[in-house]
Design a protein around this motif. Structure first.
Motif, PDB file in Angstrom:
ATOM      1  N   SER A 144     -52.050  82.818   1.836  1.00 31.08           N
ATOM      2  CA  SER A 144     -51.351  83.838   1.136  1.00 31.08           C
ATOM      3  C   SER A 144     -50.054  83.896   1.727  1.00 31.08           C
ATOM      4  N   THR A 145     -49.160  84.547   0.894  1.00 35.54           N
ATOM      5  CA  THR A 145     -47.790  84.772   1.336  1.00 35.54           C
ATOM      6  C   THR A 145     -47.576  85.786   2.612  1.00 35.54           C
ATOM      7  N   TYR A 146     -48.800  86.546   2.785  1.00 32.69           N
ATOM      8  CA  TYR A 146     -48.539  87.698   3.812  1.00 32.69           C
ATOM      9  C   TYR A 146     -49.499  87.490   4.788  1.00 32.69           C
ATOM     10  N   TYR A 147     -49.450  88.159   6.062  1.00 26.27           N
ATOM     11  CA  TYR A 147     -50.345  88.175   6.903  1.00 26.27           C
ATOM     12  C   TYR A 147     -51.718  88.893   6.385  1.00 26.27           C
ATOM     13  N   TYR A 148     -51.541  90.000   6.032  1.00 25.88           N
ATOM     14  CA  TYR A 148     -52.531  90.508   5.531  1.00 25.88           C
ATOM     15  C   TYR A 148     -52.814  90.322   3.781  1.00 25.88           C
ATOM     16  N   CYS A 149     -54.389  90.282   3.622  1.00 29.09           N
ATOM     17  CA  CYS A 149     -54.592  89.611   2.279  1.00 29.09           C
ATOM     18  C   CYS A 149     -55.303  90.459   1.238  1.00 29.09           C
ATOM     19  N   GLY A 150     -55.124  89.778   0.044  1.00 33.10           N
ATOM     20  CA  GLY A 150     -55.627  90.468  -1.122  1.00 33.10           C
ATOM     21  C   GLY A 150     -56.501  89.454  -1.945  1.00 33.10           C
ATOM     22  N   ILE A 151     -57.188  90.140  -2.820  1.00 31.79           N
ATOM     23  CA  ILE A 151     -57.726  88.617  -3.573  1.00 31.79           C
ATOM     24  C   ILE A 151     -57.276  88.637  -5.080  1.00 31.79           C
ATOM     25  N   SER A 152     -55.818  88.886  -5.050  1.00 35.49           N
ATOM     26  CA  SER A 152     -55.243  88.405  -6.404  1.00 35.49           C
ATOM     27  C   SER A 152     -54.455  87.028  -6.117  1.00 35.49           C
ATOM     28  N   ALA A 153     -54.924  86.254  -7.020  1.00 37.98           N
ATOM     29  CA  ALA A 153     -54.204  84.872  -7.019  1.00 37.98           C
ATOM     30  C   ALA A 153     -52.846  84.698  -6.942  1.00 37.98           C
ATOM     31  N   GLY A 154     -51.933  85.706  -7.515  1.00 38.98           N
ATOM     32  CA  GLY A 154     -50.504  85.729  -7.298  1.00 38.98           C
ATOM     33  C   GLY A 154     -50.009  85.940  -6.052  1.00 38.98           C
ATOM     34  N   GLU A 155     -50.627  86.125  -4.797  1.00 42.58           N
ATOM     35  CA  GLU A 155     -49.791  86.230  -3.534  1.00 42.58           C
ATOM     36  C   GLU A 155     -50.446  84.997  -2.931  1.00 42.58           C
ATOM     37  N   TYR A 156     -50.869  84.191  -3.546  1.00 42.63           N
ATOM     38  CA  TYR A 156     -51.164  82.748  -2.846  1.00 42.63           C
ATOM     39  C   TYR A 156     -50.401  81.631  -3.267  1.00 42.63           C
ATOM     40  N   HIS A 157     -49.839  80.959  -2.427  1.00 40.32           N
ATOM     41  CA  HIS A 157     -48.799  79.915  -2.654  1.00 40.32           C
ATOM     42  C   HIS A 157     -49.373  78.624  -2.376  1.00 40.32           C
ATOM     43  N   THR A 158     -50.409  78.156  -1.857  1.00 34.79           N
ATOM     44  CA  THR A 158     -50.711  77.029  -1.534  1.00 34.79           C
ATOM     45  C   THR A 158     -52.241  76.893  -1.462  1.00 34.79           C
ATOM     46  N   TRP A 159     -52.754  75.799  -2.396  1.00 38.07           N
ATOM     47  CA  TRP A 159     -54.042  75.791  -2.812  1.00 38.07           C
ATOM     48  C   TRP A 159     -54.784  74.509  -2.507  1.00 38.07           C
ATOM     49  N   GLY A 160     -56.001  74.395  -2.134  1.00 37.49           N
ATOM     50  CA  GLY A 160     -56.641  73.026  -2.152  1.00 37.49           C
ATOM     51  C   GLY A 160     -57.201  72.567  -3.179  1.00 37.49           C
ATOM     52  N   GLN A 161     -57.906  71.653  -3.512  1.00 41.53           N
ATOM     53  CA  GLN A 161     -58.241  70.872  -4.643  1.00 41.53           C
ATOM     54  C   GLN A 161     -59.516  71.594  -5.184  1.00 41.53           C
ATOM     55  N   GLY A 162     -60.245  72.255  -4.263  1.00 36.02           N
ATOM     56  CA  GLY A 162     -61.419  72.610  -4.260  1.00 36.02           C
ATOM     57  C   GLY A 162     -62.685  72.006  -4.307  1.00 36.02           C
ATOM     58  N   THR A 163     -63.804  72.540  -4.185  1.00 31.87           N
ATOM     59  CA  THR A 163     -65.179  71.865  -4.077  1.00 31.87           C
ATOM     60  C   THR A 163     -66.164  72.486  -4.855  1.00 31.87           C
ATOM     61  N   GLN A 164     -66.998  71.639  -5.361  1.00 30.84           N
ATOM     62  CA  GLN A 164     -67.817  72.203  -6.439  1.00 30.84           C
ATOM     63  C   GLN A 164     -69.277  72.797  -5.717  1.00 30.84           C
ATOM     64  N   VAL A 165     -69.589  73.944  -6.032  1.00 31.51           N
ATOM     65  CA  VAL A 165     -70.954  74.790  -5.581  1.00 31.51           C
ATOM     66  C   VAL A 165     -71.734  74.792  -6.961  1.00 31.51           C
ATOM     67  N   THR A 166     -72.947  74.291  -6.779  1.00 34.35           N
ATOM     68  CA  THR A 166     -73.919  74.290  -7.990  1.00 34.35           C
ATOM     69  C   THR A 166     -75.179  74.918  -7.486  1.00 34.35           C
ATOM     70  N   VAL A 167     -75.564  76.114  -8.029  1.00 38.07           N
ATOM     71  CA  VAL A 167     -76.864  76.747  -7.605  1.00 38.07           C
ATOM     72  C   VAL A 167     -77.710  76.579  -8.845  1.00 38.07           C
ATOM     73  N   SER A 168     -78.971  75.885  -8.752  1.00 38.85           N
ATOM     74  CA  SER A 168     -79.751  75.592  -9.552  1.00 38.85           C
ATOM     75  C   SER A 168     -81.142  75.288  -8.933  1.00 38.85           C
ATOM     76  N   SER A 169     -82.001  75.682  -9.852  1.00 33.32           N
ATOM     77  CA  SER A 169     -83.592  75.504  -9.565  1.00 33.32           C
ATOM     78  C   SER A 169     -83.928  74.120 -10.101  1.00 33.32           C
TER      79      SER A 169
END
Length: 130
Positions: A105-130
């Protein structure tokens, strides 16, 4: 150069758990600031859907904010000495399937709006399936 790396994703059955890690390396901070000055958010994106926030934690690691859809099953933690954050996911459901990202986040306190975030990881896949 800076980098966030997520890990811990995989294929699980409904009802099982996963713990995702987000590790920071390199020089991503403003001069004089460190990992502990910034909130960390977790987001996910299912195929064909918009990215959504699944929670965040403040810079100190003291207070987390999770939406109602996951707050009874997910927890977020942060270790500032290790420059690492975690997303613990319990009782996973098929609708939790997606690519999970952590972000700074750009800030110490966080929210869950993507717009406040400036550095992102590449992601990891999660698959939930039977």
């Amino acid at each position: 150069q800076w980098q966030l790396v997520e890990s811990g994703g995989g294929l699980v059955q409904p009802g099982e758990s996963l713990r995702l890690s987000c590790n920071a390396s390199g020089s991503i901070w403003r001069p004089g600031s460190t990992w502990r000055h910034y909130g960390i958010g977790w987001f996910r994106q299912a195929s064909g859907k918009e990215r959504e926030g699944v929670g965040c934690i403040d810079g100190g690691g003291y207070s987390a904010n999770l939406p109602d859809s996951v707050k009874d099953r997910f927890t977020i933690s942060k270790d500032n000495d290790k420059s690492t954050a975690w997303l613990q996911m319990n009782n996973l459901k098929p609708e939790d399937t997606g690519i999970y990202y952590c972000a700074v986040s750009t800030y110490y306190y966080c929210g869950i709006s993507a717009g406040e975030y400036h550095t992102w990881g590449q992601g990891t896949q999660v698959t939930v399936s039977s």
